[in-house]
Design a protein around this motif. Sequence first.
Motif, PDB file in Angstrom:
ATOM      1  N   LEU A  12       0.843  -1.195   0.000  1.00 14.29           N
ATOM      2  CA  LEU A  12       0.000   0.000   0.000  1.00 14.29           C
ATOM      3  C   LEU A  12       0.879   1.244   0.000  1.00 14.29           C
ATOM      4  CD1 LEU A  12      -2.740   1.390   0.142  1.00 14.29           C
ATOM      5  CD2 LEU A  12      -2.639   1.144   2.625  1.00 14.29           C
ATOM      6  N   THR A  14       0.867   5.474  -0.645  1.00 15.65           N
ATOM      7  CA  THR A  14       0.019   6.654  -0.678  1.00 15.65           C
ATOM      8  C   THR A  14       0.827   7.802  -1.262  1.00 15.65           C
ATOM      9  OG1 THR A  14      -1.161   5.912   1.290  1.00 15.65           O
ATOM     10  CG2 THR A  14      -1.412   8.222   0.694  1.00 15.65           C
ATOM     11  N   HIS A  47       1.953  -2.412 -13.392  1.00 17.31           N
ATOM     12  CA  HIS A  47       1.079  -3.044 -12.391  1.00 17.31           C
ATOM     13  C   HIS A  47       1.010  -4.542 -12.609  1.00 17.31           C
ATOM     14  CE1 HIS A  47      -2.125  -3.689  -9.582  1.00 17.31           C
ATOM     15  NE2 HIS A  47      -2.849  -4.257 -10.536  1.00 17.31           N
ATOM     16  N   LYS A  51      -6.591  -7.128 -10.609  1.00 14.01           N
ATOM     17  CA  LYS A  51      -7.395  -5.927 -10.397  1.00 14.01           C
ATOM     18  C   LYS A  51      -6.571  -4.671 -10.667  1.00 14.01           C
ATOM     19  CE  LYS A  51     -10.329  -7.837  -6.760  1.00 14.01           C
ATOM     20  NZ  LYS A  51     -10.764  -7.662  -5.376  1.00 14.01           N
ATOM     21  N   PRO A  53      -5.249  -0.885  -9.960  1.00 10.32           N
ATOM     22  CA  PRO A  53      -4.945  -0.208  -8.692  1.00 10.32           C
ATOM     23  C   PRO A  53      -6.156   0.575  -8.197  1.00 10.32           C
ATOM     24  CG  PRO A  53      -3.207   0.176 -10.291  1.00 10.32           C
ATOM     25  CD  PRO A  53      -4.333  -0.497 -11.022  1.00 10.32           C
ATOM     26  N   ARG A  54      -6.345   0.578  -6.906  1.00  7.30           N
ATOM     27  CA  ARG A  54      -7.463   1.299  -6.295  1.00  7.30           C
ATOM     28  C   ARG A  54      -7.051   2.745  -6.032  1.00  7.30           C
ATOM     29  NH1 ARG A  54      -9.991  -0.168  -0.460  1.00  7.30           N
ATOM     30  NH2 ARG A  54     -11.457   1.553  -0.352  1.00  7.30           N
ATOM     31  N   VAL A  55      -7.882   3.660  -6.458  1.00  6.83           N
ATOM     32  CA  VAL A  55      -7.617   5.080  -6.256  1.00  6.83           C
ATOM     33  C   VAL A  55      -8.597   5.600  -5.220  1.00  6.83           C
ATOM     34  CG1 VAL A  55      -7.607   7.356  -7.332  1.00  6.83           C
ATOM     35  CG2 VAL A  55      -6.786   5.370  -8.603  1.00  6.83           C
ATOM     36  N   ARG A  56      -8.078   6.251  -4.202  1.00  2.31           N
ATOM     37  CA  ARG A  56      -8.903   6.860  -3.170  1.00  2.31           C
ATOM     38  C   ARG A  56      -8.471   8.300  -2.992  1.00  2.31           C
ATOM     39  NH1 ARG A  56      -7.876   2.602   1.514  1.00  2.31           N
ATOM     40  NH2 ARG A  56      -5.835   2.727   0.598  1.00  2.31           N
TER      41      ARG A  56
END
Length: 64
Positions: A12, A14, A47, A51, A53-56
């Motif tokens: 993870l 950020t 990547h 799945k 990549p998750r973007v938040r």
Amino acid sequence: MLLQQDPSNPELLTEWFLVESWAKHLRQHQRVHRADAELQRGVIGFHVGAKAPRVRHMLGLSLP
């Protein structure tokens, strides 16, 4: 720009950017330059996994 890694989950990462308002951030999404879009596609090519990549988004608020 600042990049942080979660010590409890090394996968993870950020990435932090500071902009003056949410509206300005949304405008940045709307006007991506061709070179930036090509760079983003190249980065996504690294990547590994089924799945995407998750973007938040996280917001920091400055209170009086």
